[in-house]
Design a protein around this motif. Structure first.
Motif, PDB file in Angstrom:
ATOM      1  N   LYS A  86      28.182 -20.302  20.242  1.00  0.00           N
ATOM      2  CA  LYS A  86      27.035 -20.165  21.095  1.00  0.00           C
ATOM      3  C   LYS A  86      26.045 -21.494  21.260  1.00  0.00           C
ATOM      4  N   LYS A  87      26.503 -22.406  20.128  1.00  0.00           N
ATOM      5  CA  LYS A  87      25.766 -23.734  20.066  1.00  0.00           C
ATOM      6  C   LYS A  87      26.476 -24.876  21.120  1.00  0.00           C
ATOM      7  N   HIS A  88      27.787 -24.824  21.065  1.00  0.00           N
ATOM      8  CA  HIS A  88      28.451 -25.865  21.769  1.00  0.00           C
ATOM      9  C   HIS A  88      29.281 -25.330  23.157  1.00  0.00           C
ATOM     10  N   HIS A  89      29.477 -24.104  23.100  1.00  0.00           N
ATOM     11  CA  HIS A  89      30.381 -23.449  24.119  1.00  0.00           C
ATOM     12  C   HIS A  89      29.834 -22.304  24.717  1.00  0.00           C
ATOM     13  N   LYS A  90      28.604 -22.352  24.992  1.00  0.00           N
ATOM     14  CA  LYS A  90      27.954 -21.016  25.530  1.00  0.00           C
ATOM     15  C   LYS A  90      28.517 -20.564  26.691  1.00  0.00           C
ATOM     16  N   ASP A  91      28.592 -19.411  26.913  1.00  0.00           N
ATOM     17  CA  ASP A  91      29.210 -18.640  28.133  1.00  0.00           C
ATOM     18  C   ASP A  91      30.555 -19.183  28.468  1.00  0.00           C
ATOM     19  N   ALA A  92      31.219 -19.687  27.468  1.00  0.00           N
ATOM     20  CA  ALA A  92      32.687 -20.150  27.962  1.00  0.00           C
ATOM     21  C   ALA A  92      33.665 -18.702  27.991  1.00  0.00           C
ATOM     22  N   VAL A  93      34.771 -18.774  28.722  1.00  0.00           N
ATOM     23  CA  VAL A  93      35.466 -17.542  28.799  1.00  0.00           C
ATOM     24  C   VAL A  93      36.650 -18.052  27.909  1.00  0.00           C
ATOM     25  N   LEU A  94      36.821 -17.092  26.909  1.00  0.00           N
ATOM     26  CA  LEU A  94      37.764 -17.365  25.913  1.00  0.00           C
ATOM     27  C   LEU A  94      38.930 -16.701  26.089  1.00  0.00           C
ATOM     28  N   TYR A  95      39.816 -17.435  25.493  1.00  0.00           N
ATOM     29  CA  TYR A  95      41.520 -16.968  25.220  1.00  0.00           C
ATOM     30  C   TYR A  95      41.358 -16.740  23.702  1.00  0.00           C
ATOM     31  N   VAL A  96      41.715 -15.690  23.078  1.00  0.00           N
ATOM     32  CA  VAL A  96      41.575 -15.227  21.760  1.00  0.00           C
ATOM     33  C   VAL A  96      42.947 -15.021  21.248  1.00  0.00           C
TER      34      VAL A  96
END
Length: 268
Positions: A86-96
């Motif tokens: 949330k601090k560095h990659h807010k709203d990023a689409v993730l591959y988990v």
């Protein structure tokens, strides 16, 4: 540092597996230890690097082991990863590359998780006991296509303790990816000071009155040292005397197990 100083601890940050239980077996002192802390007006949190379960699933696990808890009693590497994202990659689409439980944790905090490689904006590695070759292949494809893609891992642990020994953890899987891509992730969990710092900030307790308790030097003890807290190594899990003697990082205290900690803080 004298063991009597442990009687001044107000906030106890407990590693879980190898410290309070082993696999699905609760140590016989755990319930009493937690009760002693409550009785003396202290506070404890369960602080774990194991990201295979969401916080909600950890509450269920402890309940099955006979320990009542709420989500407020936990600080996990998955929560710290959410904070970092949330601090560095807010709203990023993730591959988990992790369990469905871990994916659900990110989704519950508003992140989009996808398996469509064309849409991925950030990779997150976790402790994945649902790991398969496709996930490894997907991560390699993503990193070869874009070596600068944000690449995060919940924790650096090489193994996860079990009743029979240990199994590979997130750090071991990340080493597999490194051997293919020569790329390392940003590791969020212990030994980073982030989780202890978040806990101390939440409850307004300084390092002198906070203890990090765990069975590993390179994660638990090191995170306590890095956060300026009191570090306690318990010899009930991964660490042997040989590992302790060889380590450049030394805990403030070495105890047999949580029972010894309980006896110290009871004798005020």
């Amino acid at each position: 540092m004298d063991k009597s100083t442990l009687q001044n601890i107000e906030l106890f940050l407990f590693d879980m597996d190898g410290t309070l239980y082993l696999g699905d077996i609760l140590f016989d002192f755990t319930a009493e230890l937690l009760q002693v802390i409550r009785n003396r007006g202290g506070r404890y949190l369960f602080m774990t690097n194991n990201s295979s379960k969401s916080v909600a699933d950890y509450v269920k696990k402890l309940d099955k082991l006979g320990i009542e808890s709420t989500e407020e009693d936990f600080i996990t590497s998955s929560q710290a990863t959410v904070y970092y994202l949330k601090k560095h990659h807010k709203d990023a689409v993730l591959y988990v590359c992790g369990t469905q439980s871990l994916k659900n944790e990110f989704i519950s905090h508003g992140f989009t998780v996808t398996e469509d490689l064309s849409k991925v904006e950030c990779i997150v590695m976790g402790n994945d006991n649902e790991l398969n070759f496709k996930k490894l292949e997907d991560v390699c494809k993503l990193l070869f296509a874009n070596p600068k893609l944000p690449y995060i891992a919940t924790n650096p642990d090489y193994v996860c303790p079990t009743e029979f020994g240990s199994v590979p953890d997130c750090g071991s899987v990340c080493d597999m990816i490194y051997n293919c891509t020569k790329l390392r992730p940003v590791f969020i969990g212990k030994p980073s000071p982030l989780m202890p710092q978040l806990a101390m900030e939440k409850y307004g307790v300084d390092g002198i009155h906070t203890a990090v308790i765990g069975d590993r030097i390179y994660t638990d003890v090191k995170s306590g040292i890095n956060a300026g807290a009191v570090s306690i190594l318990v010899m009930s899990g991964e660490t042997t005397k040989e590992i302790l003697n060889a380590s450049p990082d030394k805990p403030d205290f070495v105890l047999k197990d949580g029972r010894e900690l309980m006896e110290i803080i009871k004798n005020e």
